[in-house]
Design a protein around this motif. Structure first.
Motif, mmCIF file in Angstrom:
data_model
loop_
_atom_site.group_PDB
_atom_site.id
_atom_site.type_symbol
_atom_site.label_atom_id
_atom_site.label_comp_id
_atom_site.label_asym_id
_atom_site.label_seq_id
_atom_site.Cartn_x
_atom_site.Cartn_y
_atom_site.Cartn_z
ATOM 1 N N SER A 1 38.477 51.445 54.369
ATOM 2 C CA SER A 1 37.986 51.806 55.725
ATOM 3 C C SER A 1 36.406 52.170 56.237
ATOM 4 N N LEU A 2 36.087 52.838 54.248
ATOM 5 C CA LEU A 2 34.497 53.188 54.618
ATOM 6 C C LEU A 2 33.694 51.578 54.128
ATOM 7 N N LEU A 3 34.514 50.569 53.410
ATOM 8 C CA LEU A 3 33.845 49.219 53.440
ATOM 9 C C LEU A 3 33.331 48.956 54.681
ATOM 10 N N ASP A 4 34.741 48.886 55.664
ATOM 11 C CA ASP A 4 34.646 48.221 56.975
ATOM 12 C C ASP A 4 33.848 48.592 57.976
ATOM 13 N N GLU A 5 33.506 49.849 57.711
ATOM 14 C CA GLU A 5 32.402 50.557 58.472
ATOM 15 C C GLU A 5 31.282 50.049 58.117
ATOM 16 N N GLY A 6 30.605 49.544 56.953
ATOM 17 C CA GLY A 6 29.367 48.852 55.963
ATOM 18 C C GLY A 6 28.617 50.098 55.331
ATOM 19 N N LEU A 7 29.352 50.630 54.648
ATOM 20 C CA LEU A 7 29.033 51.634 53.649
ATOM 21 C C LEU A 7 28.790 50.857 52.585
ATOM 22 N N ASP A 8 27.863 51.146 52.044
ATOM 23 C CA ASP A 8 28.098 50.857 50.031
ATOM 24 C C ASP A 8 28.549 51.997 49.452
ATOM 25 N N ILE A 9 30.027 51.459 49.681
ATOM 26 C CA ILE A 9 30.223 52.535 48.691
ATOM 27 C C ILE A 9 30.741 51.417 46.824
ATOM 28 N N PRO A 10 30.701 52.328 45.684
ATOM 29 C CA PRO A 10 31.117 52.151 44.564
ATOM 30 C C PRO A 10 32.307 52.029 44.942
ATOM 31 N N LYS B 1 34.168 62.858 45.348
ATOM 32 C CA LYS B 1 34.556 63.587 45.697
ATOM 33 C C LYS B 1 34.740 64.543 47.142
ATOM 34 N N VAL B 2 36.047 65.170 47.027
ATOM 35 C CA VAL B 2 36.038 65.871 48.550
ATOM 36 C C VAL B 2 35.606 66.881 47.751
ATOM 37 N N MET B 3 34.375 67.255 49.309
ATOM 38 C CA MET B 3 34.053 68.060 49.406
ATOM 39 C C MET B 3 34.512 68.822 50.082
ATOM 40 N N SER B 4 35.821 68.593 51.292
ATOM 41 C CA SER B 4 35.961 69.440 52.570
ATOM 42 C C SER B 4 37.113 68.095 53.050
ATOM 43 N N GLY B 5 38.037 68.738 53.605
ATOM 44 C CA GLY B 5 39.456 67.805 54.160
ATOM 45 C C GLY B 5 40.277 67.646 52.841
ATOM 46 N N LYS C 1 38.957 65.821 59.759
ATOM 47 C CA LYS C 1 38.062 65.767 59.375
ATOM 48 C C LYS C 1 37.472 66.079 57.768
ATOM 49 N N LEU C 2 36.626 65.389 57.235
ATOM 50 C CA LEU C 2 36.950 64.636 55.734
ATOM 51 C C LEU C 2 35.558 64.799 55.097
ATOM 52 N N ILE C 3 34.793 65.464 54.138
ATOM 53 C CA ILE C 3 33.486 64.727 53.910
ATOM 54 C C ILE C 3 33.804 64.397 52.084
ATOM 55 N N ILE C 4 33.087 63.569 52.275
ATOM 56 C CA ILE C 4 33.436 63.112 50.357
ATOM 57 C C ILE C 4 31.878 62.661 50.304
ATOM 58 N N SER C 5 31.748 63.213 48.769
ATOM 59 C CA SER C 5 30.461 62.382 47.879
ATOM 60 C C SER C 5 31.282 61.506 47.016
ATOM 61 N N TYR C 6 29.913 60.576 46.884
ATOM 62 C CA TYR C 6 30.517 59.575 45.418
ATOM 63 C C TYR C 6 28.759 59.900 44.894
ATOM 64 N N ASP C 7 27.953 61.674 44.955
ATOM 65 C CA ASP C 7 27.086 61.674 44.012
ATOM 66 C C ASP C 7 27.431 62.721 43.375
ATOM 67 N N GLU C 8 28.550 62.488 42.826
ATOM 68 C CA GLU C 8 28.806 64.171 42.258
ATOM 69 C C GLU C 8 29.382 63.562 40.644
ATOM 70 N N VAL D 1 29.938 61.149 55.183
ATOM 71 C CA VAL D 1 29.719 59.969 53.571
ATOM 72 C C VAL D 1 28.765 60.655 52.963
ATOM 73 N N ILE D 2 28.364 61.036 51.462
ATOM 74 C CA ILE D 2 27.344 61.830 50.916
ATOM 75 C C ILE D 2 27.028 60.248 50.270
ATOM 76 N N VAL D 3 26.197 59.500 50.130
ATOM 77 C CA VAL D 3 26.722 58.480 49.045
ATOM 78 C C VAL D 3 24.796 57.874 48.552
ATOM 79 N N ASN D 4 24.566 57.571 46.981
ATOM 80 C CA ASN D 4 22.809 57.671 46.874
ATOM 81 C C ASN D 4 21.966 58.955 47.789
#
Ligand SMILES: Cc1cc2nc3c(=O)[nH]c(=O)nc-3n(C[C@H](O)[C@H](O)[C@H](O)COP(=O)(O)OP(=O)(O)OC[C@H]3O[C@@H](n4cnc5c(N)ncnc54)[C@H](O)[C@@H]3O)c2cc1C
Ligand code: FES
Length: 356
Positions: free
Chosen positions: A290-299, A313-317, A348-355, A270-273
C-alpha cells in the motif's frame, strides 16, 4: 538510514560450484564506513529486469577484517534474480547495493572460553562462514563446531576454503559434514533432522555446554533443529536462525486476515528518514505494498517476510501481522512489525521507519 543504494563495480566473479557465483564489489574509500558490517549481515542487490525493479538479499560471505565485500549467489531453478546474476552480470558491471543490514549477526563478546555451534545447509553457509572467520580472527579462546549439510562435495560452496580455514585454525574449527546424495567414507550421509541430532550430534557434543547456536538453511531443517534444541532445554535466546526463503511465507497476510478487517479506508502517517508523509490506504493489501503504491520510499527487499528490511514501528493504531521468526518476541511487544506481513486494522495509523 536503510535502503539507500550505491552503485558498486563488480571486480570479481567466479563459480564456486556449477550454480553458485561469488561476486566481489569495489567499495570506494569514501563509502567505506557506509558498508561497515557485522559477520552474518546481508546486503540488498537491486536491478531492473524486464522493466521491473527487483531487489534480493544476499548475505556477506567475507568477514569485516578482510576489507572485502563479497556475496555468493546460488542460482535456483526458475529464479529471476539469481539466474540474472549467474548469466548476465560480469566483471566491470555495476549493481545497486544497499548498506549491510539484518539482525542475524555475531558480535564479538567477552574474552571467555566458549564453543559456538554454527549450522548451515547449502548456500546458508554464506553468513555462517563470515561468522566463523570473524570468530577465528577476534576470539582466540573461542572454538567453533560447524555442521554443514550438502548434497555432495561438488555442490559444497567453500569446500576448499573451509579446509584451509580448518588447517589455519589449529583445532579451533571442527567441521562435521553430512551429505544427502553421495556417500563418502569419512562423512555422514542423510539429512539433518531431530533424529540425526539425537543419535549422532548429541552423542558427539555436549550441546548443553554450547554458548550459542547460529543456524541458516532451509526452513524444515532450521525448525527441526530449533525444536530439538528446545526439547533438550536449550534457552531460546541462545539460538539464532536465518531463513533465506520460507514456503509458509508464500501465503500472504492478505489471504489470512478476515473480510471484516479488509473493509474500509485508513489514514496513515509514515515517518521515514525524519520526514512525515500522509496517505489514505485500504485494508486489502499488506502495508508495504500500500505504501509503495502511494510512492513512498519504504525500505524493503524480499516482500515475503524472510529478511528484515521492511521493519517499521507502530507508534499509534493497530495492525494484524502474520507470525514471524524474523523479529524477536520483545521487538514485537515494543511495536515493531514487518510491513510486508502486516495489514492495518485501525482507522488511523502512525508508523515510523526510523526506529529500528
Ligand atoms: C536475509 C537473506 C539472506 C540471503 N542470502 C542469500 C545468499 O547469501 N545466497 C543466496 O544464494 N541466496 C540468499 N538469499 C535468497 C535470495 O535473496 C533470493 O531469494 C534467491 O536468490 C532467489 O531469488 P530469485 O529471484 O532467483 O528467485 P525468485 O524468482 O524469487 O523465485 C523463484 C521460485 O523459487 C522459489 N524460491 C525463492 N527463493 C528460494 C530459495 N532461496 N530456495 C528455494 N526456492 C526458492 C519461490 O517459490 C519462487 O517461486 C537470502 C535471502 C534472505 C532473506
Ligand atoms: S521485505 Fe523482507 S521481510 Fe518484508
Amino acid at each position: 538510514m536503510k535502503n539507500v543504494f550505491h552503485q558498486l563495480k563488480i571486480i570479481e566473479k567466479s563459480f564456486l560450484t556449477d550454480d553458485a557465483v561469488l561476486l566481489t564489489f569495489d567499495v570506494p574509500t569514501d563509502l567505506g564506513t557506509y558498508f561497515n558490517f557485522l559477520p552474518g549481515q546481508y546486503i540488498i542487490l537491486r536491478s531492473e529486469i524486464n522493466n521491473e525493479e527487483i531487489r534480493r538479499s544476499y548475505s556477506i560471505c567475507t568477514s569485516p577484517e578482510e576489507n572485502k565485500l563479497s556475496v555468493v549467489v546460488k542460482a535456483i531453478e526458475g529464479g529471476l534474480f539469481s539466474n540474472f546474476i549467474k548469466d548476465e552480470i560480469e566483471i566491470g558491471h555495476y549493481l545497486d547495493v544497499s548498506s549491510p543490514e539484518g539482525n542475524f549477526f555475531y558480535s564479538t563478546s567477552e574474552k571467555i572460553t566458549k564453543n559456538i555451534f554454527l549450522i548451515a545447509a547449502g548456500s546458508g553457509i554464506t553468513p555462517i562462514i563470515s561468522m566463523a572467520k570473524g570468530i577465528l580472527h577476534n576470539e582466540p579462546l573461542t572454538t567453533i563446531t560447524l555442521l554443514f549439510a550438502n548434497r555432495s562435495i561438488e555442490d559444497t560452496i567453500f569446500y576448499e576454503h573451509l579446509a584451509s580455514l580448518q588447517t589455519e585454525s589449529k583445532d579451533r574449527l571442527k567441521i562435521i559434514y553430512i551429505f544427502s546424495r553421495k556417500t563418502y567414507g569419512n562423512h555422514y550421509f542423510g539429512k539433518v533432522d531431530d533424529v540425526f541430532f539425537n543419535d549422532i550430534i548429541h552423542q558427539e557434543i555436549d550441546l548443553k555446554q554450547i554458548y550459542s547456536f547460529y543456524i541458516c538453511g532451509p526452513e524444515e531443517m532450521v525448525k527441526n533443529i530449533q525444536n530439538y534444541l528446545y526439547t533438550i532445554e536449550i534457552a531460546k535466546d541462545k539460538i539464532k536462525t536465518e531463513l533465506f526463503y520460507s514456503l509458509e511465507n508464500e501465503v500472504g497476510i492478505e489471504q489470512i486476515v478476515s473480510e471484516e478487517i479488509k473493509s474500509g479506508r485508513i489514514e496513515v502517517e509514515v515517518i521515514v528518514n525524519q520526514e512525515s508523509y500522509f496517505a489514505t490506504i485500504d485494508h486489502t493489501k499488506n502495508l508495504l505494498e500500500s505504501l509503495l503504491d502511494e510512492g513512498l520510499d519504504i525500505p524493503y527487499s524480499c516482500k515475503k517476510g524472510n529478511c528484515s528490511s521492511c521493519v517499521g514501528k507502530v507508534m499509534s493504531g493497530t495492525i494484524s501481522m502474520k507470525e514471524t521468526d524474523v523479529l524477536m518476541d520483545y521487538e514485537i511487544e515494543e511495536g515493531f512489525i514487518l510491513s510486508c506481513q502486516s495489514v492495518p486494522t485501525s482507522e488511523k495509523l502512525i508508523i515510523s521507519y526510523d526506529e529500528y
